[in-house]
Design a protein around this motif. Structure first.
Motif, PDB file in Angstrom:
ATOM      1  N   ASP A  82       0.826  -1.212   0.000  1.00 26.11           N
ATOM      2  CA  ASP A  82       0.000   0.000   0.000  1.00 26.11           C
ATOM      3  C   ASP A  82       0.859   1.260   0.000  1.00 26.11           C
ATOM      4  N   SER A  83       1.950   1.240   0.739  1.00 25.01           N
ATOM      5  CA  SER A  83       2.848   2.397   0.774  1.00 25.01           C
ATOM      6  C   SER A  83       3.469   2.644  -0.598  1.00 25.01           C
ATOM      7  N   ASN A  84       3.878   1.582  -1.264  1.00 24.35           N
ATOM      8  CA  ASN A  84       4.447   1.738  -2.610  1.00 24.35           C
ATOM      9  C   ASN A  84       3.450   2.377  -3.570  1.00 24.35           C
ATOM     10  N   GLY A  85       2.163   2.097  -3.354  1.00 26.25           N
ATOM     11  CA  GLY A  85       1.132   2.649  -4.231  1.00 26.25           C
ATOM     12  C   GLY A  85       0.723   4.060  -3.869  1.00 26.25           C
ATOM     13  N   ALA A  86       1.112   4.516  -2.680  1.00 26.40           N
ATOM     14  CA  ALA A  86       0.730   5.859  -2.219  1.00 26.40           C
ATOM     15  C   ALA A  86       1.875   6.828  -2.493  1.00 26.40           C
ATOM     16  N   MET A  87       2.171   7.030  -3.776  1.00 30.41           N
ATOM     17  CA  MET A  87       3.269   7.912  -4.162  1.00 30.41           C
ATOM     18  C   MET A  87       2.879   9.363  -3.952  1.00 30.41           C
ATOM     19  N   PRO A  88       3.852  10.296  -3.746  1.00 31.28           N
ATOM     20  CA  PRO A  88       5.292  10.025  -3.737  1.00 31.28           C
ATOM     21  C   PRO A  88       5.860   9.808  -2.344  1.00 31.28           C
ATOM     22  N   THR A 115       9.813   1.047  -2.784  1.00 33.14           N
ATOM     23  CA  THR A 115      10.129   1.921  -3.910  1.00 33.14           C
ATOM     24  C   THR A 115       9.767   3.390  -3.686  1.00 33.14           C
ATOM     25  N   VAL A 116       9.235   3.719  -2.511  1.00 35.62           N
ATOM     26  CA  VAL A 116       8.988   5.125  -2.160  1.00 35.62           C
ATOM     27  C   VAL A 116       9.528   5.346  -0.745  1.00 35.62           C
ATOM     28  N   PRO A 117       9.870   6.588  -0.386  1.00 31.72           N
ATOM     29  CA  PRO A 117      10.370   6.834   0.964  1.00 31.72           C
ATOM     30  C   PRO A 117       9.334   6.440   2.018  1.00 31.72           C
ATOM     31  N   VAL A 118       9.802   5.732   3.041  1.00 34.79           N
ATOM     32  CA  VAL A 118       8.874   5.275   4.087  1.00 34.79           C
ATOM     33  C   VAL A 118       9.627   5.144   5.411  1.00 34.79           C
ATOM     34  N   THR A 119       8.932   5.448   6.488  1.00 32.14           N
ATOM     35  CA  THR A 119       9.444   5.171   7.831  1.00 32.14           C
ATOM     36  C   THR A 119       8.761   3.903   8.334  1.00 32.14           C
ATOM     37  N   ILE A 120       9.559   2.870   8.621  1.00 26.64           N
ATOM     38  CA  ILE A 120       9.027   1.638   9.209  1.00 26.64           C
ATOM     39  C   ILE A 120       9.382   1.701  10.689  1.00 26.64           C
ATOM     40  N   ASP A 121       8.386   2.000  11.505  1.00 27.67           N
ATOM     41  CA  ASP A 121       8.618   2.406  12.888  1.00 27.67           C
ATOM     42  C   ASP A 121       8.196   1.339  13.881  1.00 27.67           C
ATOM     43  N   GLY A 122       9.136   0.455  14.218  1.00 28.18           N
ATOM     44  CA  GLY A 122       8.858  -0.570  15.224  1.00 28.18           C
ATOM     45  C   GLY A 122       8.694  -0.006  16.622  1.00 28.18           C
ATOM     46  N   THR A 123       9.190   1.225  16.847  1.00 28.60           N
ATOM     47  CA  THR A 123       9.041   1.829  18.182  1.00 28.60           C
ATOM     48  C   THR A 123       7.598   2.226  18.468  1.00 28.60           C
ATOM     49  N   SER A 124       6.743   2.183  17.448  1.00 31.31           N
ATOM     50  CA  SER A 124       5.321   2.518  17.642  1.00 31.31           C
ATOM     51  C   SER A 124       4.536   1.372  18.269  1.00 31.31           C
ATOM     52  N   GLN A 125       5.118   0.156  18.311  1.00 30.81           N
ATOM     53  CA  GLN A 125       4.436  -0.986  18.922  1.00 30.81           C
ATOM     54  C   GLN A 125       4.231  -0.710  20.415  1.00 30.81           C
ATOM     55  N   PHE A 150      15.350  -1.908   0.033  1.00 30.51           N
ATOM     56  CA  PHE A 150      15.099  -0.512  -0.356  1.00 30.51           C
ATOM     57  C   PHE A 150      15.712  -0.263  -1.734  1.00 30.51           C
ATOM     58  N   GLU A 151      14.828  -0.100  -2.729  1.00 29.98           N
ATOM     59  CA  GLU A 151      15.273   0.075  -4.108  1.00 29.98           C
ATOM     60  C   GLU A 151      15.199   1.547  -4.529  1.00 29.98           C
ATOM     61  N   ALA A 152      15.566   1.815  -5.789  1.00 29.72           N
ATOM     62  CA  ALA A 152      15.563   3.182  -6.321  1.00 29.72           C
ATOM     63  C   ALA A 152      14.205   3.833  -6.096  1.00 29.72           C
ATOM     64  N   GLY A 153      14.239   5.093  -5.664  1.00 22.72           N
ATOM     65  CA  GLY A 153      12.999   5.816  -5.383  1.00 22.72           C
ATOM     66  C   GLY A 153      12.659   5.868  -3.909  1.00 22.72           C
ATOM     67  N   SER A 154      13.347   5.030  -3.100  1.00 24.62           N
ATOM     68  CA  SER A 154      13.014   4.952  -1.670  1.00 24.62           C
ATOM     69  C   SER A 154      13.965   5.773  -0.803  1.00 24.62           C
ATOM     70  N   GLY A 155      14.826   6.558  -1.426  1.00 24.07           N
ATOM     71  CA  GLY A 155      15.815   7.331  -0.683  1.00 24.07           C
ATOM     72  C   GLY A 155      15.189   8.196   0.397  1.00 24.07           C
ATOM     73  N   GLY A 156      15.875   8.263   1.559  1.00 25.03           N
ATOM     74  CA  GLY A 156      15.343   9.032   2.674  1.00 25.03           C
ATOM     75  C   GLY A 156      14.480   8.214   3.618  1.00 25.03           C
ATOM     76  N   SER A 176      19.414   2.573  -2.370  1.00 29.92           N
ATOM     77  CA  SER A 176      19.037   3.982  -2.539  1.00 29.92           C
ATOM     78  C   SER A 176      19.849   4.813  -1.550  1.00 29.92           C
ATOM     79  N   ALA A 177      19.835   6.123  -1.735  1.00 29.48           N
ATOM     80  CA  ALA A 177      20.677   7.003  -0.925  1.00 29.48           C
ATOM     81  C   ALA A 177      19.884   7.659   0.204  1.00 29.48           C
ATOM     82  N   GLY A 178      20.591   7.953   1.315  1.00 23.65           N
ATOM     83  CA  GLY A 178      19.996   8.735   2.381  1.00 23.65           C
ATOM     84  C   GLY A 178      19.099   7.961   3.322  1.00 23.65           C
ATOM     85  N   ASP A 179      19.202   6.629   3.331  1.00 25.85           N
ATOM     86  CA  ASP A 179      18.383   5.823   4.237  1.00 25.85           C
ATOM     87  C   ASP A 179      19.048   5.711   5.612  1.00 25.85           C
ATOM     88  N   THR A 180      18.233   5.546   6.656  1.00 24.54           N
ATOM     89  CA  THR A 180      18.732   5.471   8.028  1.00 24.54           C
ATOM     90  C   THR A 180      18.167   4.246   8.730  1.00 24.54           C
TER      91      THR A 180
END
Length: 202
Positions: A82-88, A115-125, A150-156, A176-180
């Protein structure tokens, strides 16, 4: 004779192109005045842009994982799709899985590439106090599976508060670049105290 001359003069004055009154000219002037009135009304009307459609396309979205299933509604796999489909983006994937303690998501195949920037936040559990409560287990995910890809387009993108282990390839593959990645255990057991069966990290 004088009366005939006056009649001819009056007749000539009303003929088109003779410099006198013309029905066509009168109609044109009427139409011009109407156009001017329409233009004035348009200028007076305030422009009110409509951003409703734009909001749907551009506003960040949040998806919440509520179960440990490999797939299906409210699973991690569905949230990534769903996140990949909710561009950008950037989007957010939160966790709210019922139960206390560590919640293990045992994957039966590789998760979709991100393929899009996303925060996957396990601390929210609920119950998180500094040690990951969301454990991604790749024991049954297959020989070519990485935990998160994390592929191209997911930077950040950001990964926080996850334990990722037992994948045959990388725990996290970043192309991708800029991931943490922070506050996570990659390639270890969920407690971070020992290496997993396939201790490949990032």
């Amino acid at each position: 004779m004088l009366f005939a001359e006056k009649s001819r003069a009056m007749s000539t004055a009303h003929e088109p192109g003779a410099g006198g009154y013309s029905c066509k000219n009168h109609n044109r002037r009427k139409m011009s005045r109407r156009r001017l009135e329409i233009l004035k009304k348009k200028k007076r009307q305030q422009f009110q842009p409509d951003f409703h459609g734009l909001e749907k396309r551009m506003m960040p979205s949040t998806f919440t994982v509520t179960n440990t299933g490999d797939s299906g509604t409210d699973s991690l796999r569905q949230a990534i799709t769903d996140s990949n489909g909710a561009m950008p983006g950037p989007n957010t994937i939160d966790f709210n899985i019922t139960g206390s303690g560590v919640q293990t998501i045992s994957l039966l195949s590789a998760l979709p590439s991100i393929t899009v920037p996303v925060t996957i936040d396990g601390t929210s559990q609920p119950g998180y106090t500094g040690t990951p409560l969301i454990d991604l287990d790749g024991t049954s995910a297959g020989v070519a599976a990485s935990g998160l890809d994390f592929e191209a387009g997911s930077g950040g993108s950001l990964v926080s508060g996850l334990a990722i282990n037992n994948f045959s390839q990388d725990g996290i593959l970043i192309a991708s670049a800029g991931d943490t990645v922070q506050s996570s255990y990659i390639g270890t057991n969920f407690a971070g105290t020992a290496a997993g069966s396939h201790p490949m990290a990032i």
